[in-house]
Design a protein around this motif. Structure first.
Motif, PDB file in Angstrom:
ATOM      1  N   GLN A 326      13.898  57.809  62.578  1.00  0.00           N
ATOM      2  CA  GLN A 326      14.386  56.504  63.017  1.00  0.00           C
ATOM      3  C   GLN A 326      15.902  56.451  62.999  1.00  0.00           C
ATOM      4  OE1 GLN A 326      12.478  57.194  60.295  1.00  0.00           O
ATOM      5  NE2 GLN A 326      11.105  55.456  59.856  1.00  0.00           N
ATOM      6  N   GLY A 327      16.461  56.355  64.179  1.00  0.00           N
ATOM      7  CA  GLY A 327      17.895  56.136  64.290  1.00  0.00           C
ATOM      8  C   GLY A 327      18.748  57.355  64.041  1.00  0.00           C
ATOM      9  N   LEU A 328      18.156  58.467  63.648  1.00  0.00           N
ATOM     10  CA  LEU A 328      18.952  59.659  63.361  1.00  0.00           C
ATOM     11  C   LEU A 328      18.755  60.669  64.494  1.00  0.00           C
ATOM     12  CD1 LEU A 328      19.402  61.444  59.964  1.00  0.00           C
ATOM     13  CD2 LEU A 328      19.145  62.751  62.067  1.00  0.00           C
ATOM     14  N   GLU A 329      19.843  61.045  65.136  1.00  0.00           N
ATOM     15  CA  GLU A 329      19.785  62.033  66.211  1.00  0.00           C
ATOM     16  C   GLU A 329      20.560  63.286  65.802  1.00  0.00           C
ATOM     17  OE1 GLU A 329      19.372  60.139  70.464  1.00  0.00           O
ATOM     18  OE2 GLU A 329      21.183  59.376  69.491  1.00  0.00           O
ATOM     19  N   ILE A 330      20.118  64.417  66.306  1.00  0.00           N
ATOM     20  CA  ILE A 330      20.744  65.699  65.959  1.00  0.00           C
ATOM     21  C   ILE A 330      21.275  66.335  67.241  1.00  0.00           C
ATOM     22  CG2 ILE A 330      20.438  67.904  64.788  1.00  0.00           C
ATOM     23  CD1 ILE A 330      17.929  66.712  63.490  1.00  0.00           C
ATOM     24  N   PHE A 331      22.577  66.664  67.219  1.00  0.00           N
ATOM     25  CA  PHE A 331      23.237  67.259  68.378  1.00  0.00           C
ATOM     26  C   PHE A 331      23.834  68.611  68.008  1.00  0.00           C
ATOM     27  CE2 PHE A 331      23.353  62.707  69.137  1.00  0.00           C
ATOM     28  CZ  PHE A 331      23.134  62.587  70.502  1.00  0.00           C
ATOM     29  N   HIS A 332      24.018  69.419  69.031  1.00  0.00           N
ATOM     30  CA  HIS A 332      24.809  70.648  68.876  1.00  0.00           C
ATOM     31  C   HIS A 332      25.890  70.670  69.945  1.00  0.00           C
ATOM     32  CE1 HIS A 332      26.082  74.748  68.260  1.00  0.00           C
ATOM     33  NE2 HIS A 332      25.859  75.011  69.531  1.00  0.00           N
ATOM     34  N   TRP A 333      27.078  71.064  69.516  1.00  0.00           N
ATOM     35  CA  TRP A 333      28.220  71.141  70.419  1.00  0.00           C
ATOM     36  C   TRP A 333      28.771  72.562  70.388  1.00  0.00           C
ATOM     37  CZ3 TRP A 333      33.416  67.971  69.766  1.00  0.00           C
ATOM     38  CH2 TRP A 333      34.198  68.146  70.930  1.00  0.00           C
ATOM     39  N   GLY A 334      28.766  73.214  71.554  1.00  0.00           N
ATOM     40  CA  GLY A 334      29.274  74.577  71.624  1.00  0.00           C
ATOM     41  C   GLY A 334      29.950  74.848  72.951  1.00  0.00           C
ATOM     42  N   ASP A 335      30.292  76.101  73.176  1.00  0.00           N
ATOM     43  CA  ASP A 335      30.904  76.504  74.445  1.00  0.00           C
ATOM     44  C   ASP A 335      29.911  76.278  75.591  1.00  0.00           C
ATOM     45  OD1 ASP A 335      33.125  77.397  73.026  1.00  0.00           O
ATOM     46  OD2 ASP A 335      32.393  79.463  72.927  1.00  0.00           O
ATOM     47  N   ILE A 336      30.456  75.956  76.759  1.00  0.00           N
ATOM     48  CA  ILE A 336      29.595  75.867  77.949  1.00  0.00           C
ATOM     49  C   ILE A 336      29.655  77.228  78.641  1.00  0.00           C
ATOM     50  CG2 ILE A 336      29.047  74.570  80.034  1.00  0.00           C
ATOM     51  CD1 ILE A 336      30.660  72.245  78.986  1.00  0.00           C
ATOM     52  N   ASP A 337      28.807  78.109  78.184  1.00  0.00           N
ATOM     53  CA  ASP A 337      28.728  79.462  78.747  1.00  0.00           C
ATOM     54  C   ASP A 337      27.407  80.081  78.318  1.00  0.00           C
ATOM     55  OD1 ASP A 337      29.083  80.117  76.092  1.00  0.00           O
ATOM     56  OD2 ASP A 337      30.960  81.212  76.363  1.00  0.00           O
ATOM     57  N   TYR A 338      27.212  81.321  78.689  1.00  0.00           N
ATOM     58  CA  TYR A 338      25.970  82.034  78.382  1.00  0.00           C
ATOM     59  C   TYR A 338      25.683  82.028  76.881  1.00  0.00           C
ATOM     60  CZ  TYR A 338      22.772  86.010  77.878  1.00  0.00           C
ATOM     61  OH  TYR A 338      21.715  86.820  77.548  1.00  0.00           O
ATOM     62  N   GLY A 339      26.707  82.375  76.072  1.00  0.00           N
ATOM     63  CA  GLY A 339      26.520  82.419  74.633  1.00  0.00           C
ATOM     64  C   GLY A 339      26.228  81.054  74.046  1.00  0.00           C
ATOM     65  N   GLY A 340      26.970  80.031  74.484  1.00  0.00           N
ATOM     66  CA  GLY A 340      26.774  78.691  73.957  1.00  0.00           C
ATOM     67  C   GLY A 340      25.380  78.153  74.230  1.00  0.00           C
ATOM     68  N   ILE A 341      24.868  78.416  75.419  1.00  0.00           N
ATOM     69  CA  ILE A 341      23.523  77.971  75.779  1.00  0.00           C
ATOM     70  C   ILE A 341      22.476  78.651  74.903  1.00  0.00           C
ATOM     71  CG2 ILE A 341      21.778  78.045  77.610  1.00  0.00           C
ATOM     72  CD1 ILE A 341      24.100  77.714  79.627  1.00  0.00           C
ATOM     73  N   ARG A 342      22.643  79.943  74.693  1.00  0.00           N
ATOM     74  CA  ARG A 342      21.675  80.682  73.885  1.00  0.00           C
ATOM     75  C   ARG A 342      21.722  80.279  72.419  1.00  0.00           C
ATOM     76  NH1 ARG A 342      23.026  85.279  73.424  1.00  0.00           N
ATOM     77  NH2 ARG A 342      21.067  86.116  72.652  1.00  0.00           N
ATOM     78  N   ILE A 343      22.931  79.988  71.908  1.00  0.00           N
ATOM     79  CA  ILE A 343      23.042  79.516  70.525  1.00  0.00           C
ATOM     80  C   ILE A 343      22.323  78.180  70.362  1.00  0.00           C
ATOM     81  CG2 ILE A 343      24.687  78.633  68.802  1.00  0.00           C
ATOM     82  CD1 ILE A 343      26.654  80.792  69.893  1.00  0.00           C
ATOM     83  N   PHE A 344      22.514  77.272  71.340  1.00  0.00           N
ATOM     84  CA  PHE A 344      21.841  75.985  71.285  1.00  0.00           C
ATOM     85  C   PHE A 344      20.327  76.187  71.192  1.00  0.00           C
ATOM     86  CE2 PHE A 344      19.455  72.564  73.134  1.00  0.00           C
ATOM     87  CZ  PHE A 344      20.033  71.429  72.607  1.00  0.00           C
TER      88      PHE A 344
END
Length: 417
Positions: A326-344
């Motif tokens: 309830q009310g708690l969201e989890i985000f990830h912020w990384g590079d917008i590239d191949y590596g960043g997508i895979r880490i996410f």
């Protein structure tokens, strides 16, 4: 007494023939075929010496070596018509002479070396990591077919040691300094670094489930580090009834032991933000992002090292047990590239099924694309491959933009607020 030069040519001839034998179907099947291993003198590595007009003795030494080997029944020599004992045409290795050929060279037969390697790898059949078991199974199958499987058959001890390392890795509860690991396993603090690190990294680059950037990253993932690493976080995390980490405005760095002993009492946050890059992590502490506050920020450092993984497991486990979304969201912020997508996707798959990307969307990419860094064909092929992977269906828009503009956008170049 046999001349030294004749002995050397005997070794060269046998080495060339055994190399051909070891690459032949006869060797792989273990059954002599119709065609014997052979070399044509005029096209062989001996040709330059054999045709050396400035030193006729070389041809004489080669003829003498061939005569000795023929007498023992190891080889058969053929000569062109009218040039018998003058100009060698071909040299054949007799299958019955293979064992004697190895003896003269003082070498262990290759099939025995491959059998020894298979025995070395056999303990890995029960390894707790599926990707290690798969490698062991596939490699032993190739060894059974008398193929080297990319291994160095002349260094069985190296694979005994590698197996010892692979068996020890699942037992590492925390990130362990490589010299401490080496001392514990080999009673020599530098043995792993000198003898095994390169071989382990080479193997991990082939079989580890995630594709990483640096050698250090692969070691991190299996729990070996140069020096202990801290796990960085800042924000509302209560680890004791009267200890709330949000009181430390600059965040905290937790050691592996601290993470191990940490018991989460509560997470009174509205948002959890996982952050790939260290610069952005510090910027977030100075200027909070546009997300519902309070925010618990955790630095992952790309693919998180072992201690950071333990913290994420504890956070994930606490949220699951409390059954509070309830009310708690989890985000990830990384590079917008191949590596960043895979880490996410790694973080979503292993820790937080409801994880959402923060500032990794198409709108953000287009806003910062002009300051992006170009990438090459190799990265483009890897990105294109993700389009056919169902696990990356949410990223099709971003991947399409990356492929169109051929630029990657680093997290550090994106404004926090």
């Amino acid at each position: 007494m046999e001349d030294k030069e004749v002995r050397e040519y005997k070794k060269k001839i046998l080495t060339l023939l055994l190399r051909k034998y070891q690459n032949s179907l006869s060797f792989q099947t273990g059954t002599p075929g119709k065609q014997r291993p052979q070399l044509t003198m005029a096209k062989s590595e001996l040709a330059a010496d054999y045709e050396d007009e400035l030193d006729f003795r070389k041809r004489e030494w080669i003829h003498a070596a061939l005569k000795e080997l023929s007498r023992e029944g190891i080889i058969q020599v053929t000569w062109p018509k009218l040039k018998e004992h003058i100009q060698v045409h071909k040299v054949y290795l007799n299958f019955a002479g293979v064992e004697r050929a190895y003896q003269l060279l003082g070498e262990t037969p290759l099939e025995d070396k491959l059998r020894r390697l298979k025995e070395s790898l056999s303990p890995l059949a029960a390894h707790p990591w599926v990707w290690v078991r798969s490698w062991q199974r596939e490699t032993c199958a190739r060894l059974e077919e008398r193929k080297s499987a990319g291994l160095d058959a002349d260094n069985p001890q190296g694979y005994d040691d590698l197996v010892k390392v692979l068996k020890a890795l699942p037992e590492l509860e925390d990130s362990t300094p490589k010299r401490v690991f080496s001392q514990s396993l080999f009673q020599d603090s530098k043995y792993f670094e000198k003898k095994l690190e390169g071989r382990l990294i080479s193997l991990l680059r082939k079989i580890y489930p995630e594709e990483l950037d640096q050698d250090e990253d692969y070691l991190d993932q299996v729990g070996i580090v140069n020096n202990p690493k801290l796990t960085l976080l800042a924000g509302p995390l209560i680890i004791h009834p009267d200890r709330d980490l949000s009181h430390f405005s600059g965040g905290l760095g937790l050691s592996a032991q601290s993470v191990k002993e940490l018991i989460i009492q509560d997470i009174p946050a509205q948002t959890i933000l996982l952050i790939e890059n260290l610069t952005t992590y510090h910027e977030v502490l100075q200027a909070p992002p546009i997300l519902p506050a309070p925010v618990l920020a955790i630095y992952t450092g790309g693919f998180p090292h072992k201690s950071a993984q333990k913290l994420l497991e504890k956070v994930s486990g606490f949220l699951e047990n409390r059954r509070q979304g309830q009310g708690l969201e989890i985000f990830h912020w990384g590079d917008i590239d191949y590596g960043g997508i895979r880490i996410f996707e790694y973080l979503r798959r292993n820790f937080f099924p409801n994880l959402k990307p923060y500032r990794m969307d198409g709108v953000t990419y287009l806003e910062y694309e002009s300051a992006g860094l170009p990438f090459g064909e190799d990265q483009a092929k890897k990105l294109a491959a993700l389009l056919s992977d169902p696990g990356y269906s949410d990223w099709h828009e971003v991947i399409g933009l990356l492929l169109s503009y051929r630029k990657r956008v680093e997290q550090e170049g994106i404004r926090v607020g």
